[in-house]
Write an enzyme that holds these catalytic residues in place. Structure first.
Site, short mmCIF file in Angstrom:
data_model
loop_
_atom_site.label_atom_id
_atom_site.label_comp_id
_atom_site.label_asym_id
_atom_site.label_seq_id
_atom_site.Cartn_x
_atom_site.Cartn_y
_atom_site.Cartn_z
CG HIS A 298 -1.59 1.35 1.41
ND1 HIS A 298 -2.65 1.79 0.65
CD2 HIS A 298 -1.29 2.38 2.25
CE1 HIS A 298 -2.98 3.02 1.03
NE2 HIS A 298 -2.17 3.41 1.99
CG HIS B 63 0.69 6.62 0.20
ND1 HIS B 63 -0.17 7.68 0.26
CD2 HIS B 63 0.15 5.66 0.99
CE1 HIS B 63 -1.19 7.39 1.05
NE2 HIS B 63 -1.02 6.16 1.51
CD GLU C 283 -4.48 6.68 2.38
OE1 GLU C 283 -4.52 5.82 1.48
OE2 GLU C 283 -3.56 6.71 3.23
CB SER D 166 -2.63 -0.01 -2.88
OG SER D 166 -3.48 0.60 -1.92
#
Ligand code: PHE
Ligand code: FE
Length: 292
Positions: free
Chosen positions: A137, A142, A185, A204
């Site tokens: 993730h 990110h 997010e 993700s």
């Protein structure tokens, strides 16, 4: 393999209310040699699966950056290799962590252009879902956009805003957390050729990458700062609402002003439900909110 926590580091963060001394804790060296063949295989499977579905769904900036920084499916990347590319592009760095950090530590890292990445990767039986942020993730989701100068600036500004928000209490921190949630997010962005994903929680996740763009269930609503900061979010399902920005410039401009008057104005105002559609919304799609 034991990852050694480093001692607490005291450092100063510049905010527009002066220089604030804060601790940055809990960073660890990536224990790269300790990854097993099974760990590398989990990375390879997840990477291949996402890259198969993301063209045409993830924004161009994300896909370009991921290739440019030299992330590949064959093995878990070394943070030091990615840091060379990141440092040259925007000055950001990845730091290894054991897991979620205390809020102020997290903000302090961002304010100093350091992104905390969990060093461990999920097990093969957790491919589809894991509650805590793991290496996949954090790194796959990110880190690529940290190569983008605009997004890089936004995230640093966010970190500084977080340090500052600590002086305003829990309600301000909650509002700031919602901004992170609905942008970093779970954000969508409008490209000339259609809606695309930029949020790390979406890119993700295979299921949510498809759901957020193709399902009739969720709302897709034009980004509005106050609207977002008043909207609760779900952590146990796909999002009920996605907020759509037109560009990273828009995000930077909207969040540039001092939030102090905003926190004062928002204090005590009612919150919006995760699935709400309001009269003032710029609605791109009103969700059916039905299971699909
Ligand atoms: N401008 C905000 C403030 O004054 C800081 C901030 C920037 C917050 C970007 C979030 C995102 O607090
Ligand atoms: Fe995340």
């Amino acid at each position: 393999m034991s990852a050694q926590p480093q001692p607490r580091r005291l450092e100063n963060v510049q905010t527009d209310r002066g220089s604030v001394p804060v601790y940055a804790t809990g960073t660890v060296e990536q224990p790269w040699d300790s990854y097993s063949a099974a760990d590398h295989d989990v990375w390879r499977r997840l990477y291949a699966r996402q890259r198969e579905i993301l063209p045409g769904r993830a924004c161009d900036a994300f896909l370009r950056a991921q290739d440019a920084m030299g992330m590949t499916p064959d093995r878990i990347p070394k943070f030091s290799d990615l840091n060379a590319a990141l440092g040259a592009a925007t000055g950001w760095q990845i730091v290894g962590v054991e897991g979620l950090l205390p809020e102020l530590d997290f903000f302090t890292h961002l304010a100093n252009r350091r992104f905390p990445v969990s060093w461990w990767i999920r097990r093969a039986d957790q491919i589809d879902y894991i509650e805590e942020p793991d290496l996949f993730h954090d790194l796959f989701g990110h880190v690529p956009l940290l190569m983008d100068p605009m997004f890089a600036d936004y995230l640093e500004a966010y970190g500084k805003g977080g340090v500052k928000a600590h002086g305003f209490g829990p309600e301000a921190l909650m509002q700031l957390a919602r901004l992170y949630w609905y942008t970093v997010e779970f954000g969508l962005i409008r490209q000339p050729d259609g809606l695309r994903i930029y949020g790390a929680g979406i890119v993700s996740s295979k299921g949510e990458s498809i759901h957020c763009l193709e399902s009739a269930a969720p709302n897709r609503i034009g980004f509005d700062l106050e609207r977002v900061m008043r909207t609760r979010y779900r952590i146990d399902t796909y999002q009920k609402t996605y907020f759509v920005i037109d560009s990273f410039e828009q995000l930077i401009e909207a969040t540039l002003p001092d939030f102090a008057p905003l926190y004062a104005r928002l204090a005590g105002q009612p919150e919006h439900a995760p699935e709400a559609v309001l009269p003032a919304d710029r609605v791109l799609h009103a969700g059916t909110q039905q299971a699909d």
